[in-house]
Design a protein around this motif. Sequence first.
Motif, PDB file in Angstrom:
ATOM      1  N   GLU A   1       0.825  -1.212   0.000  1.00 38.09           N
ATOM      2  CA  GLU A   1       0.000   0.000   0.000  1.00 38.09           C
ATOM      3  C   GLU A   1       0.860   1.263   0.000  1.00 38.09           C
ATOM      4  OE1 GLU A   1      -0.379  -2.656   1.942  1.00 38.09           O
ATOM      5  OE2 GLU A   1      -2.453  -3.344   1.701  1.00 38.09           O
ATOM      6  N   GLN A   2       1.930   1.270   0.782  1.00 36.50           N
ATOM      7  CA  GLN A   2       2.847   2.424   0.798  1.00 36.50           C
ATOM      8  C   GLN A   2       3.501   2.602  -0.568  1.00 36.50           C
ATOM      9  OE1 GLN A   2       5.259   1.031   4.060  1.00 36.50           O
ATOM     10  NE2 GLN A   2       4.349   2.482   5.513  1.00 36.50           N
TER      11      GLN A   2
ATOM     12  N   VAL B   1       1.012   4.242  -2.996  1.00 37.43           N
ATOM     13  CA  VAL B   1       0.893   5.691  -2.766  1.00 37.43           C
ATOM     14  C   VAL B   1       2.113   6.419  -3.338  1.00 37.43           C
ATOM     15  CG1 VAL B   1       0.871   7.479  -0.973  1.00 37.43           C
ATOM     16  CG2 VAL B   1      -0.640   5.485  -0.778  1.00 37.43           C
ATOM     17  N   ARG B   2       3.321   5.910  -3.053  1.00 34.30           N
ATOM     18  CA  ARG B   2       4.557   6.548  -3.521  1.00 34.30           C
ATOM     19  C   ARG B   2       4.634   6.536  -5.047  1.00 34.30           C
ATOM     20  NH1 ARG B   2       8.680   4.240  -5.411  1.00 34.30           N
ATOM     21  NH2 ARG B   2       8.272   2.214  -4.441  1.00 34.30           N
TER      22      ARG B   2
ATOM     23  N   ARG C   1       2.188   8.940  -6.678  1.00 29.78           N
ATOM     24  CA  ARG C   1       2.651  10.319  -6.470  1.00 29.78           C
ATOM     25  C   ARG C   1       3.775  10.639  -7.460  1.00 29.78           C
ATOM     26  NH1 ARG C   1       4.516  10.238  -1.178  1.00 29.78           N
ATOM     27  NH2 ARG C   1       2.382  10.475  -0.473  1.00 29.78           N
TER      28      ARG C   1
ATOM     29  N   GLU D   1      -2.365  12.211  -5.113  1.00 26.56           N
ATOM     30  CA  GLU D   1      -2.438  11.644  -3.770  1.00 26.56           C
ATOM     31  C   GLU D   1      -3.647  10.714  -3.774  1.00 26.56           C
ATOM     32  OE1 GLU D   1      -0.155  11.978  -1.402  1.00 26.56           O
ATOM     33  OE2 GLU D   1       0.961  13.300  -2.740  1.00 26.56           O
TER      34      GLU D   1
ATOM     35  N   LYS E   1      -5.903   7.242  -1.913  1.00 23.78           N
ATOM     36  CA  LYS E   1      -6.215   6.373  -0.780  1.00 23.78           C
ATOM     37  C   LYS E   1      -6.365   4.978  -1.358  1.00 23.78           C
ATOM     38  CE  LYS E   1      -9.417   5.382   2.874  1.00 23.78           C
ATOM     39  NZ  LYS E   1     -10.757   5.525   3.405  1.00 23.78           N
ATOM     40  N   VAL E   2      -5.544   4.049  -0.878  1.00 19.80           N
ATOM     41  CA  VAL E   2      -5.547   2.684  -1.392  1.00 19.80           C
ATOM     42  C   VAL E   2      -6.691   1.904  -0.754  1.00 19.80           C
ATOM     43  CG1 VAL E   2      -4.210   0.550  -1.614  1.00 19.80           C
ATOM     44  CG2 VAL E   2      -3.064   2.762  -1.767  1.00 19.80           C
TER      45      VAL E   2
ATOM     46  N   ALA F   1      -8.069   2.216  -5.828  1.00 23.99           N
ATOM     47  CA  ALA F   1      -7.704   3.435  -5.107  1.00 23.99           C
ATOM     48  C   ALA F   1      -8.622   4.568  -5.539  1.00 23.99           C
ATOM     49  CB  ALA F   1      -6.250   3.814  -5.386  1.00 23.99           C
TER      50      ALA F   1
END
Length: 122
Positions: free
Chosen positions: A41-42, A45-46, A49, A55, A57-58, A79
């Motif tokens: 998940e991190q 997001v990265r 981006r 930006e 939300k997963v 997402a």
Amino acid sequence: MRIVVGVAVVRDGKVLAAYRAGPDGGWEFPGGKVEPGETEEQAAVREIREELDLEIKVGASLGPAVGIDERHRLHVYLASIVAGEPVLREHAELRWFARDELDETTWLVPDRPFVRELLHQL
């Protein structure tokens, strides 16, 4: 085996896809490799981006990971956008697909099972 995360960004019932150019090109869910010490998940997001200036939300997984090649497996997540508009940086094209435009044959092979699952969820 290294995990690659793909992200099915959904907005207003449409999904964002990125086109990878070249002889083996096709539509794919944007994303990239999970780095050491990062959760999937991190990484999602990265990567979004970095690639799209969004930006997100997963959300939920779109099913089990599938093989890309002998060293990589793809895992795709839903997402939603928290902030921003997609910016074309690394791909040849970006496009929002409505449900009835999601023809899996135009997608890269590893992404196709996730397109099928996405059709059930849109």
